[in-house]
Design a protein around this motif. Structure first.
Motif, PDB file in Angstrom:
ATOM      1  N   LEU A 186      24.123  -3.765 -28.832  1.00 32.67           N
ATOM      2  CA  LEU A 186      22.806  -4.262 -28.713  1.00 32.67           C
ATOM      3  C   LEU A 186      22.704  -5.847 -28.394  1.00 32.67           C
ATOM      4  CD1 LEU A 186      22.729  -2.400 -31.395  1.00 32.67           C
ATOM      5  CD2 LEU A 186      20.296  -2.431 -30.763  1.00 32.67           C
ATOM      6  N   TRP A 187      21.681  -6.157 -27.526  1.00 33.94           N
ATOM      7  CA  TRP A 187      21.663  -7.813 -27.501  1.00 33.94           C
ATOM      8  C   TRP A 187      20.191  -8.148 -27.847  1.00 33.94           C
ATOM      9  CZ3 TRP A 187      20.639  -4.528 -23.439  1.00 33.94           C
ATOM     10  CH2 TRP A 187      20.046  -4.982 -22.315  1.00 33.94           C
ATOM     11  N   ASP A 188      19.845  -9.531 -28.255  1.00 31.09           N
ATOM     12  CA  ASP A 188      18.614  -9.866 -28.176  1.00 31.09           C
ATOM     13  C   ASP A 188      17.904 -10.437 -26.857  1.00 31.09           C
ATOM     14  OD1 ASP A 188      16.459 -11.695 -28.939  1.00 31.09           O
ATOM     15  OD2 ASP A 188      16.917 -11.996 -31.165  1.00 31.09           O
ATOM     16  N   THR A 189      17.132  -9.713 -26.509  1.00 34.09           N
ATOM     17  CA  THR A 189      16.415 -10.216 -25.081  1.00 34.09           C
ATOM     18  C   THR A 189      15.965 -11.335 -25.157  1.00 34.09           C
ATOM     19  OG1 THR A 189      14.451  -8.810 -25.600  1.00 34.09           O
ATOM     20  CG2 THR A 189      16.393  -7.759 -24.531  1.00 34.09           C
ATOM     21  N   GLY A 238      25.242  -2.755 -19.951  1.00 27.96           N
ATOM     22  CA  GLY A 238      25.556  -1.949 -21.000  1.00 27.96           C
ATOM     23  C   GLY A 238      24.880  -2.443 -22.077  1.00 27.96           C
ATOM     24  N   GLY A 239      24.785  -1.664 -23.276  1.00 22.47           N
ATOM     25  CA  GLY A 239      24.024  -1.947 -24.096  1.00 22.47           C
ATOM     26  C   GLY A 239      22.540  -1.653 -24.486  1.00 22.47           C
ATOM     27  N   THR A 240      21.770  -2.014 -25.498  1.00 21.21           N
ATOM     28  CA  THR A 240      20.465  -1.796 -25.491  1.00 21.21           C
ATOM     29  C   THR A 240      19.799  -3.158 -25.948  1.00 21.21           C
ATOM     30  OG1 THR A 240      20.657   0.539 -26.259  1.00 21.21           O
ATOM     31  CG2 THR A 240      18.471  -0.632 -26.626  1.00 21.21           C
ATOM     32  N   GLY A 241      18.762  -3.600 -25.131  1.00 26.37           N
ATOM     33  CA  GLY A 241      18.025  -4.705 -25.535  1.00 26.37           C
ATOM     34  C   GLY A 241      17.071  -4.551 -26.556  1.00 26.37           C
ATOM     35  N   LYS A 242      16.914  -5.657 -27.728  1.00 30.96           N
ATOM     36  CA  LYS A 242      15.907  -5.491 -28.663  1.00 30.96           C
ATOM     37  C   LYS A 242      15.188  -7.033 -28.663  1.00 30.96           C
ATOM     38  CE  LYS A 242      16.646  -1.469 -29.873  1.00 30.96           C
ATOM     39  NZ  LYS A 242      15.462  -0.420 -29.936  1.00 30.96           N
ATOM     40  N   ILE A 243      14.227  -7.017 -29.416  1.00 31.80           N
ATOM     41  CA  ILE A 243      13.551  -8.416 -29.527  1.00 31.80           C
ATOM     42  C   ILE A 243      13.949  -8.677 -30.890  1.00 31.80           C
ATOM     43  CG2 ILE A 243      11.502  -7.892 -28.105  1.00 31.80           C
ATOM     44  CD1 ILE A 243       9.908  -7.486 -30.918  1.00 31.80           C
ATOM     45  N   THR A 244      13.811 -10.149 -30.999  1.00 33.15           N
ATOM     46  CA  THR A 244      14.440 -10.678 -32.293  1.00 33.15           C
ATOM     47  C   THR A 244      14.048 -10.128 -33.686  1.00 33.15           C
ATOM     48  OG1 THR A 244      14.407 -12.930 -31.248  1.00 33.15           O
ATOM     49  CG2 THR A 244      14.693 -12.926 -33.495  1.00 33.15           C
ATOM     50  N   THR A 245      12.902  -9.639 -33.894  1.00 35.89           N
ATOM     51  CA  THR A 245      12.608  -9.165 -35.207  1.00 35.89           C
ATOM     52  C   THR A 245      13.231  -7.690 -35.439  1.00 35.89           C
ATOM     53  OG1 THR A 245      10.583  -8.248 -34.005  1.00 35.89           O
ATOM     54  CG2 THR A 245      10.217 -10.235 -35.217  1.00 35.89           C
ATOM     55  N   GLU A 246      13.401  -7.026 -34.354  1.00 39.02           N
ATOM     56  CA  GLU A 246      14.162  -5.822 -34.293  1.00 39.02           C
ATOM     57  C   GLU A 246      15.661  -6.000 -34.537  1.00 39.02           C
ATOM     58  OE1 GLU A 246      11.997  -2.671 -31.278  1.00 39.02           O
ATOM     59  OE2 GLU A 246      13.220  -4.463 -30.185  1.00 39.02           O
ATOM     60  N   MET A 247      16.236  -6.929 -34.063  1.00 34.21           N
ATOM     61  CA  MET A 247      17.587  -7.414 -34.404  1.00 34.21           C
ATOM     62  C   MET A 247      17.969  -7.901 -35.598  1.00 34.21           C
ATOM     63  SD  MET A 247      19.523  -6.957 -31.507  1.00 34.21           S
ATOM     64  CE  MET A 247      21.074  -8.136 -31.615  1.00 34.21           C
ATOM     65  N   LEU A 272      15.577 -11.659 -41.989  1.00 32.80           N
ATOM     66  CA  LEU A 272      15.775 -13.114 -41.982  1.00 32.80           C
ATOM     67  C   LEU A 272      16.926 -13.507 -41.057  1.00 32.80           C
ATOM     68  CD1 LEU A 272      15.621 -13.816 -45.796  1.00 32.80           C
ATOM     69  CD2 LEU A 272      13.740 -14.230 -44.352  1.00 32.80           C
ATOM     70  N   ALA A 273      17.725 -12.907 -40.864  1.00 30.13           N
ATOM     71  CA  ALA A 273      18.708 -13.007 -39.976  1.00 30.13           C
ATOM     72  C   ALA A 273      19.616 -11.613 -39.327  1.00 30.13           C
ATOM     73  CB  ALA A 273      20.101 -13.817 -40.818  1.00 30.13           C
ATOM     74  N   TYR A 274      20.357 -12.019 -38.417  1.00 28.22           N
ATOM     75  CA  TYR A 274      21.044 -10.975 -37.920  1.00 28.22           C
ATOM     76  C   TYR A 274      22.214 -10.370 -38.624  1.00 28.22           C
ATOM     77  CZ  TYR A 274      19.205 -13.170 -33.570  1.00 28.22           C
ATOM     78  OH  TYR A 274      18.320 -13.837 -32.946  1.00 28.22           O
ATOM     79  N   PRO A 275      22.859  -9.191 -38.306  1.00 29.45           N
ATOM     80  CA  PRO A 275      23.784  -8.628 -39.114  1.00 29.45           C
ATOM     81  C   PRO A 275      24.998  -9.483 -39.338  1.00 29.45           C
ATOM     82  CG  PRO A 275      22.925  -7.085 -37.860  1.00 29.45           C
ATOM     83  CD  PRO A 275      22.380  -8.298 -37.478  1.00 29.45           C
ATOM     84  N   ARG A 276      25.673  -9.449 -40.108  1.00 33.05           N
ATOM     85  CA  ARG A 276      27.232 -10.187 -40.396  1.00 33.05           C
ATOM     86  C   ARG A 276      28.199  -9.352 -40.864  1.00 33.05           C
ATOM     87  NH1 ARG A 276      26.379 -15.718 -40.922  1.00 33.05           N
ATOM     88  NH2 ARG A 276      28.553 -15.905 -40.647  1.00 33.05           N
ATOM     89  N   LEU A 277      29.344  -9.558 -40.646  1.00 37.45           N
ATOM     90  CA  LEU A 277      30.386  -8.757 -41.152  1.00 37.45           C
ATOM     91  C   LEU A 277      30.849  -8.747 -42.460  1.00 37.45           C
ATOM     92  CD1 LEU A 277      32.507  -9.446 -37.774  1.00 37.45           C
ATOM     93  CD2 LEU A 277      31.701  -7.042 -38.477  1.00 37.45           C
ATOM     94  N   HIS A 278      31.095  -7.861 -43.150  1.00 35.28           N
ATOM     95  CA  HIS A 278      31.366  -7.785 -44.472  1.00 35.28           C
ATOM     96  C   HIS A 278      33.001  -8.398 -44.672  1.00 35.28           C
ATOM     97  CE1 HIS A 278      32.329  -6.273 -48.614  1.00 35.28           C
ATOM     98  NE2 HIS A 278      31.107  -6.689 -48.939  1.00 35.28           N
ATOM     99  N   SER A 279      33.357  -8.223 -43.471  1.00 34.34           N
ATOM    100  CA  SER A 279      34.954  -8.903 -43.665  1.00 34.34           C
ATOM    101  C   SER A 279      34.733 -10.433 -43.912  1.00 34.34           C
ATOM    102  CB  SER A 279      35.721  -8.517 -42.540  1.00 34.34           C
ATOM    103  OG  SER A 279      35.296  -9.075 -41.168  1.00 34.34           O
ATOM    104  N   GLU A 280      33.878 -10.973 -43.369  1.00 35.74           N
ATOM    105  CA  GLU A 280      33.768 -12.464 -43.423  1.00 35.74           C
ATOM    106  C   GLU A 280      33.562 -12.984 -44.987  1.00 35.74           C
ATOM    107  OE1 GLU A 280      30.599 -14.156 -40.727  1.00 35.74           O
ATOM    108  OE2 GLU A 280      30.343 -12.320 -39.777  1.00 35.74           O
ATOM    109  N   LEU A 281      32.836 -12.174 -45.757  1.00 32.53           N
ATOM    110  CA  LEU A 281      33.055 -12.271 -47.415  1.00 32.53           C
ATOM    111  C   LEU A 281      34.306 -12.097 -47.720  1.00 32.53           C
ATOM    112  CD1 LEU A 281      29.574 -10.576 -48.243  1.00 32.53           C
ATOM    113  CD2 LEU A 281      29.873 -13.065 -47.884  1.00 32.53           C
ATOM    114  N   ASP A 282      34.948 -10.815 -47.370  1.00 31.66           N
ATOM    115  CA  ASP A 282      36.250 -10.614 -48.132  1.00 31.66           C
ATOM    116  C   ASP A 282      37.225 -11.636 -47.879  1.00 31.66           C
ATOM    117  OD1 ASP A 282      35.081  -8.309 -48.880  1.00 31.66           O
ATOM    118  OD2 ASP A 282      35.868  -7.043 -47.235  1.00 31.66           O
ATOM    119  N   ALA A 283      37.193 -12.391 -46.429  1.00 33.65           N
ATOM    120  CA  ALA A 283      38.108 -13.516 -46.093  1.00 33.65           C
ATOM    121  C   ALA A 283      37.678 -14.690 -46.276  1.00 33.65           C
ATOM    122  CB  ALA A 283      38.466 -13.056 -44.628  1.00 33.65           C
TER     123      ALA A 283
END
Length: 676
Positions: free
Chosen positions: A319-322, A332-341, A372-383
């Protein structure tokens, strides 16, 4: 035979010392074996590793942070990769001693790596398929290459890079990435870059070009991110410039700012393949990724997409934020508005694996601060990656032309952490500030707040700001943020005279120079001066994607060089209160020292010529801003409400005399209104 006196007494001691004296250590410890790696604790250790190819198959571990700042005694500017510089066929065997050992950063950083060279540039020039780099931070690199395969960490990688990070500036020709120039059958996992990257083709925020080998080994980019600025001509992506045959990009995101000419995407510029490869079943391509950064083409939209610029295969789980990308479409992918993202359900519906859910998997790849925010990777916390910090600042880092009444914004680095805000006009004070510094510390804000109002700011002034993430329940939780900056305007842009973005790419039909022609259309005699203007330049620009280059030659008559634009209908430049003509220019260091001037002619033929006050203006290699008040034009009798022609020239138009030669670049000619 009688033994000389004293020999028996000293020989055993001498032999004892010979056999027991240790060899001089090359590094700060260790033997280079897997269970006893060589210890890299100083800049000298790192340089010693680079100078001994015999150690390129050994194991190394950083035991301290290392600063390579050229201003420090231990610092230096390199002319090639520090470790394993290489040469060879770009798509075949790399000659030279590539690195095949292991470098364990152990969470330590190498700062201010500075390289000015040609090809295969980075900390490592080339990493072999059995080579590994893990848990290493590269901070504030400055790498400038004139050729290909340029990255902050590795120029050409066939090996494994995990849980690593890069920031700074990386420039090259092609296959240029914030971390890796070319990933050819290697693996990049759990790693992030927030570098500024620029070049020609195959330019990516993390990886310039990613592909598998001829034997169908995947080139994998897994659970990685990019948050920088990426500029290029073709195949330019926020994360990966081009993703080729057997290239796998999965569970990644980019918030990078992307600009270029064609094949541009917020995540990947050109995705060449997905699905079946010959008779082999393959799960490569782009899966479960997203992008949010602005993506800008050159005005004619040559394969520009919010997520992917060009992609021969469709996929819907990315997905991407339109809104933030400025792009309503993607290859490719699906566009979404910010609140959906910023809503978990958006991603869960297409199969993303989040923390605290098991329907889509149990790996807990993603987490989100819901709403409040976009998804983040859990690996960012692990590392414990620096990308765990607050990111995606608005205004974008190093922005210019910012209105002095603005609220700064950022994206959360943690789920529930509070924010310490630092703001001021002293970069060192902001960088080193603590909650006790009343001059720059602006307070602690709740987790749900990601904006700060600094009040009305000064004009044409640079400000610096930093966001630290704080967990009040853990005294060791502070995530010190990067220092961002922006510069305010000293004028308001009312309208554009010419930003040179619409030319594809010929300029000579609009901006007439000394060069004339009769084909394909007759009667284009040129203006008879010593100038030459042909096509727009895409590599040297002030803003946008193109500028106007003008070659000048004042060695021969008429001893001045001009390019001119004429409007069929006279232009009223005073609309909406405009009171100044503003343009940007730069030159080259070996230019002839001739005057730069601008001429404005009105509808009845009256012309005003304004000469730049700096006699050596054309030697400037950085963009210069030139304000020409309408008052100066009116004083010469020109009616700025009926402008017919604009001339940009080099030389002395009123008193021509032999001069020099050179090239200048012009960009963003604007009508502006000075701030009160």
């Amino acid at each position: 035979m009688t033994t000389p006196r004293g020999f028996r007494a000293y020989t055993p001691i001498i032999l004892f010392l010979i056999f027991l004296s240790p060899a001089t250590a090359k590094y700060s410890g260790g033997t280079g074996e897997p269970n006893d790696p060589y210890q890299i604790a100083t800049a000298a250790d790192l340089i010693a590793l680079g100078e001994d190819p015999n150690d390129y198959d050994k194991h190394f571990i950083l035991t301290a942070d290392i600063d390579l700042d050229p201003n420090l005694p231990a610092g230096r500017i390199f002319d090639k990769a520090v470790i394993a510089p290489a040469t060879g066929d770009p798509w075949g065997e790399v000659r030279g001693r590539a690195f095949s050992g292991v470098i364990d950063g152990s969470g330590h950083s190498i700062s201010h790596l500075t390289i000015e060279g040609a090809t295969f540039l980075g900390l490592l020039g080339c990493l072999k398929s059995d080579g590994q780099v893990k848990d290493l931070r590269l901070v504030d690199v400055d790498i400038v290459g004139s050729g290909n395969f340029v990255g902050g960490l590795v120029g050409y990688s066939c090996g494994s890079i995990t849980m690593s990070y890069s920031s700074g500036s990386v420039t090259g020709s092609s296959c240029v990435g914030g971390m890796i120039g070319l990933n050819f059958g290697g693996t990049i996992a759990g790693s992030c870059s927030e570098a500024s990257v620029s070049g020609g083709g195959d330019i990516g925020g993390l990886v310039g070009s990613n592909s598998g080998t001829y034997f169908l080994d995947l080139g994998s980019v897994i659970q990685c991110c990019s948050t920088g600025v990426v500029r290029g001509n073709s195949c330019v992506g926020g994360l990966v410039g081009s993703n080729g045959l057997n290239g796998d990009v999965s569970n990644c995101y980019s918030t990078a700012v992307v600009s270029g000419i064609w094949d541009l995407g917020g995540l990947v510029g050109l995705n060449r393949i997905q699905g079946q490869v010959a008779s082999f079943s393959w799960d490569g391509g782009v899966t479960r990724c997203y992008s949010t950064g602005p993506v800008a083409g050159n005005g004619v939209e040559w394969r520009v997409g919010g997520l992917i610029g060009t992609n021969p295969y469709g996929f819907e789980d990315s997905l991407w934020d339109t809104e933030t990308s400025g792009q309503a479409t993607s290859a490719g992918g699906t566009g979404k508005i910010t609140t959906e993202m910023r809503t978990a359900q958006t991603f869960l519906e297409v199969g993303w694996d989040f923390v605290d859910e098991s329907v889509n998997g149990t790996q807990d790849i993603w987490w989100i601060a819901e709403g409040l925010a976009y998804p983040r990777l859990h690996s960012e916390l692990d590392a414990d990656l620096p990308a765990r910090k607050a990111f995606a600042p608005l205004p974008i880092d190093n922005s210019t032309g910012v209105f002095p009444s603005i609220n700064v914004r950022w994206t959360h680095g943690e789920l529930t952490f509070l924010h310490d805000v630092y703001f001021g006009d002293d970069p060192q004070a902001v960088a080193n500030g603590t909650p006790g510094d009343s001059g720059v510390y602006c307070g602690r804000f709740p987790a749900e707040v990601a904006t700060y109002d600094p009040g009305v700011l000064g004009l044409e002034k640079t400000y610096y700001w930093r966001i630290d993430e704080i967990n009040e329940a853990d005294s060791n939780s502070r995530r010190k943020g990067s220092v961002w900056s922006f510069t305010t305007i000293d004028f308001i842009v009312v309208s554009i005279v010419d930003d040179f973005e619409s030319y594809i790419p010929l300029l000579l039909d609009t901006w007439i120079s000394g060069f004339g022609w009769d084909e394909p259309e007759p009667n284009h005699p040129g203006n008879g001066s010593g100038s030459f203007v042909l096509i727009a330049d895409t590599s040297i620009v002030y803003a946008g994607k193109q500028s106007m280059p003008m070659d000048y030659n004042n060695v021969n008559e008429p001893w001045y060089s001009e390019t001119e634009r004429t409007w069929e209908t006279p232009q009223d430049w005073t609309v909406d209160g405009a009171d100044t003509l503003t343009l940007y220019f730069r030159g080259e260091p070996d230019n002839g020292r001739d005057p730069l001037y601008v001429g404005i002619e009105d509808s009845v033929g009256r012309m005003a010529t304004v000469v730049h006050p700096d006699a050596e203006a054309l030697l400037a290699t950085e963009w210069q801003k030139w304000h020409i008040p309408f008052a100066d034009l009116k004083a010469a009798g020109v009616d700025v409400a009926a402008v017919k022609k604009m001339v940009i020239g080099v030389g002395d138009r009123e008193n021509p005399q032999p001069g020099g030669t050179g090239r200048i670049y012009i960009d963003d000619i604007r009508l502006t209104k000075r701030m009160p």
